[in-house]
Write a protein that holds these residues in place. Structure first.
Motif, mmCIF file in Angstrom:
data_model
loop_
_atom_site.group_PDB
_atom_site.id
_atom_site.type_symbol
_atom_site.label_atom_id
_atom_site.label_comp_id
_atom_site.label_asym_id
_atom_site.label_seq_id
_atom_site.Cartn_x
_atom_site.Cartn_y
_atom_site.Cartn_z
ATOM 1 N N ALA A 172 2.702 4.535 -7.983
ATOM 2 C CA ALA A 172 1.686 5.367 -8.631
ATOM 3 C C ALA A 172 2.304 6.498 -9.465
ATOM 4 C CB ALA A 172 0.713 5.921 -7.589
ATOM 5 N N ARG A 175 1.706 3.763 -3.162
ATOM 6 C CA ARG A 175 1.223 5.140 -3.168
ATOM 7 C C ARG A 175 2.372 6.132 -3.373
ATOM 8 N NH1 ARG A 175 -0.901 5.198 1.623
ATOM 9 N NH2 ARG A 175 0.583 6.552 2.664
ATOM 10 N N VAL A 195 0.812 -1.216 0.000
ATOM 11 C CA VAL A 195 0.000 0.000 0.000
ATOM 12 C C VAL A 195 0.849 1.270 0.000
ATOM 13 C CG1 VAL A 195 -1.715 1.320 1.278
ATOM 14 C CG2 VAL A 195 -1.956 -1.159 1.079
ATOM 15 N N MET A 196 1.728 1.430 0.991
ATOM 16 C CA MET A 196 2.463 2.688 1.084
ATOM 17 C C MET A 196 3.504 2.814 -0.021
ATOM 18 S SD MET A 196 4.484 4.467 4.276
ATOM 19 C CE MET A 196 2.968 4.963 5.087
ATOM 20 N N LEU A 242 -3.339 -1.877 -4.565
ATOM 21 C CA LEU A 242 -2.494 -1.661 -3.398
ATOM 22 C C LEU A 242 -2.923 -2.630 -2.303
ATOM 23 C CD1 LEU A 242 -2.308 2.232 -3.395
ATOM 24 C CD2 LEU A 242 -0.722 0.585 -4.404
#
Length: 297
Positions: A108, A104, A100-101, A127
């Motif tokens: 992305a 991001r 996820v992090m 994610l």
């Protein structure tokens, strides 16, 4: 039955994860997709997909056939491009997954640049803080920040990221700053319950090794929540370096036991084995790999 067309339809079903989505992608009726799949399975004498009202899943025969279909279709694309005496512009849909992090912060922005340069491409970014089966979930590429146990995957190294111990200045002012791993037993741990975050923290300084159990006061399956708890002064957290970099720059977190570095972890871009990658996957890798390596560097 047009075997090549049936193979392409089967690949679309797996990539999109549903018969309806595959029909929309090919601009044909759902009935045509269902009949084509049934005819293909009958011709092969094997069931390729297990289908329920909610989802589809590849059978073992389906997994092997899916990979072979992708290779055949990639061969066809490259043959057509060679005959046209021009490079094949990447087009179509790509599915990428990342933690996820990290996704991001780093993946992305790279995808955004890729799409700006390749207007015929579409990318879905998933994610997820878990390891998924790429074939089972129709994913083309994955960022893995973990040891690679699946030998059926091809890994492209992107770099390494360090584990660090962090705490807020307020917490350290109240409870003292550890100077040795043994001191951690008198502190409180904030944990993110993702991969690599067990109940004991391995620490390394040169030839010295330590394995320390820290009493837990807070844990979360989302790293953002664990970071906020650490910033709030609840305890000392163990995070990957990229997860705390911005908070350190703002002075909201500081390194603890900086000379005792937990062993770093490899970061790889992985995909399923294939003799020939499709132009869309190759184009994305050519774009993303050097940029992600630069970001990790």
């Amino acid at each position: 039955m047009d075997k090549l067309k049936a193979m392409a339809s089967f690949v679309r079903i797996v990539e999109t994860g549903s018969l309806t989505a595959a029909a929309q992608r090919q601009d044909v009726s759902l009935t045509a997709v269902v009949r084509g799949l049934s005819a293909l399975e009958q011709a092969l004498g094997a069931r390729l997909l297990n289908r329920t009202t909610r989802r589809i899943a590849l059978t073992e025969e389906g997994r092997e056939y899916f990979e072979r279909c992708r290779r055949v279709l990639a061969d066809v694309e490259e043959a057509e491009a060679a005959l046209a005496d021009r490079p094949l512009a990447p087009a179509g849909r790509l599915t990428v997954t990342a933690p996820v992090m990290f996704g991001r912060l780093h993946v992305a922005p790279v995808i955004n640049g890729f799409l700006a340069a390749h207007e015929r491409m579409r990318v879905e970014l998933l994610l997820l803080d878990r390891v998924i089966d790429l074939l089972e979930e129709g994913v083309d590429l994955a960022i893995r920040i973990a040891p690679l146990a699946d030998s059926s995957l091809v890994a492209v190294p992107l770099g390494r990221t360090a584990w660090v111990l962090s705490a807020s200045p307020g917490y350290l002012a109240r409870h003292g700053t550890p100077t040795h791993p043994d001191d951690l037993s008198r502190h409180r741990a904030v944990r993110s319950t993702g991969r690599g975050s067990g109940n004991e923290w391995p620490l390394v300084r040169g030839a010295e090794r330590a394995q320390v159990a820290v009493p837990e006061c807070f844990s979360s399956n989302q790293v953002d929540a664990a970071l906020e708890a650490c910033v709030a002064g609840l305890g000392i957290g163990r995070f990957l370096a990229y997860q705390v970099r911005a908070l350190e720059a703002e002075g909201r977190l500081v390194r603890v036991l900086a000379d005792w570095q937990p062993p770093p972890v490899d970061v790889n871009l992985v995909h399923a084995q294939s003799r020939l990658l499709s132009p869309r996957i190759r184009a994305f890798m050519d774009w993303a790999v050097p940029r992600l390596r630069e970001r990790l560097g």
